[in-house]
Design a protein around this motif. Structure first.
Motif, PDB file in Angstrom:
ATOM      1  N   ASP A   1     -22.136  -0.895  -0.586  1.00 41.59           N
ATOM      2  CA  ASP A   1     -21.599  -2.069   0.088  1.00 41.59           C
ATOM      3  C   ASP A   1     -22.526  -3.263  -0.163  1.00 41.59           C
ATOM      4  O   ASP A   1     -23.588  -3.102  -0.772  1.00 41.59           O
ATOM      5  CB  ASP A   1     -21.372  -1.782   1.576  1.00 41.59           C
ATOM      6  CG  ASP A   1     -22.631  -1.562   2.391  1.00 41.59           C
ATOM      7  OD1 ASP A   1     -23.715  -2.047   2.003  1.00 41.59           O
ATOM      8  OD2 ASP A   1     -22.538  -0.913   3.442  1.00 41.59           O
ATOM      9  N   PRO A   2     -22.163  -4.460   0.274  1.00 40.59           N
ATOM     10  CA  PRO A   2     -22.997  -5.627   0.010  1.00 40.59           C
ATOM     11  C   PRO A   2     -24.420  -5.547   0.574  1.00 40.59           C
ATOM     12  O   PRO A   2     -25.300  -6.256   0.108  1.00 40.59           O
ATOM     13  CB  PRO A   2     -22.216  -6.783   0.649  1.00 40.59           C
ATOM     14  CG  PRO A   2     -20.790  -6.334   0.549  1.00 40.59           C
ATOM     15  CD  PRO A   2     -20.848  -4.846   0.823  1.00 40.59           C
ATOM     16  N   ALA A   3     -24.652  -4.667   1.561  1.00 42.92           N
ATOM     17  CA  ALA A   3     -26.004  -4.498   2.115  1.00 42.92           C
ATOM     18  C   ALA A   3     -26.758  -3.372   1.424  1.00 42.92           C
ATOM     19  O   ALA A   3     -27.889  -3.090   1.766  1.00 42.92           O
ATOM     20  CB  ALA A   3     -25.937  -4.227   3.612  1.00 42.92           C
ATOM     21  N   GLY A   4     -26.114  -2.721   0.446  1.00 46.03           N
ATOM     22  CA  GLY A   4     -26.785  -1.679  -0.333  1.00 46.03           C
ATOM     23  C   GLY A   4     -26.558  -0.256   0.136  1.00 46.03           C
ATOM     24  O   GLY A   4     -27.057   0.684  -0.471  1.00 46.03           O
ATOM     25  N   HIS A   5     -25.778  -0.047   1.205  1.00 42.83           N
ATOM     26  CA  HIS A   5     -25.511   1.312   1.682  1.00 42.83           C
ATOM     27  C   HIS A   5     -24.585   2.030   0.699  1.00 42.83           C
ATOM     28  O   HIS A   5     -23.505   1.510   0.392  1.00 42.83           O
ATOM     29  CB  HIS A   5     -24.820   1.302   3.042  1.00 42.83           C
ATOM     30  CG  HIS A   5     -25.567   0.604   4.107  1.00 42.83           C
ATOM     31  ND1 HIS A   5     -25.199  -0.637   4.572  1.00 42.83           N
ATOM     32  CD2 HIS A   5     -26.665   0.966   4.807  1.00 42.83           C
ATOM     33  CE1 HIS A   5     -26.034  -1.006   5.521  1.00 42.83           C
ATOM     34  NE2 HIS A   5     -26.940  -0.057   5.686  1.00 42.83           N
TER      35      HIS A   5
END
Length: 119
Positions: free
Chosen positions: A108-112
């Motif tokens: 996802d955009p936060a890196g998850h």
């Protein structure tokens, strides 16, 4: 005991909630704000996003910064179509794909990391 929420740490809860809202079609909670946002899921299960100072994105597949958890989603439109749609929304695709023909690992955009698989 009933599971009612899964919460992800991130730098910007509203941005991450918007990504997952577009990806899943879940409705945002009306009291979402810059510190905590959530999406209302099926059967009362919510996905939450909480702001964490100095947030560090998980590194995958290595565990320099552990992923700690990942979400898995069933997709109906097929892996290629779902992947293309999610990449357009801002997901990333790690080079390492353990089983690319059965499921895909995206970020996802936060890196998850999260997985998509056909239902």
């Amino acid at each position: 005991m009933k599971l009612v929420a899964i919460t992800l740490d991130c730098a910007d809860p509203l941005v991450l909630a918007a990504f997952y809202q577009e990806a899943t079609g879940l409705e945002p909670h009306p009291k979402s704000d810059a510190d905590f946002a959530s999406l209302n899921g099926e059967h009362g299960l919510c996905i939450g996003f909480q702001r964490v100072d100095d947030y560090r994105a998980p590194s995958w597949p290595d565990q320099i910064v552990p992923q700690q958890l990942h979400l898995c989603f069933a997709v109906e439109e097929g892996l290629d179509a779902a992947e293309a749609r999610l990449l357009e929304l801002g997901a990333g695709k790690p080079e390492h794909q353990p089983v690319g023909d059965k499921w895909r690992v995206l970020t996802d955009p936060a890196g998850h990391p999260f997985c998509i698989a056909t239902s």
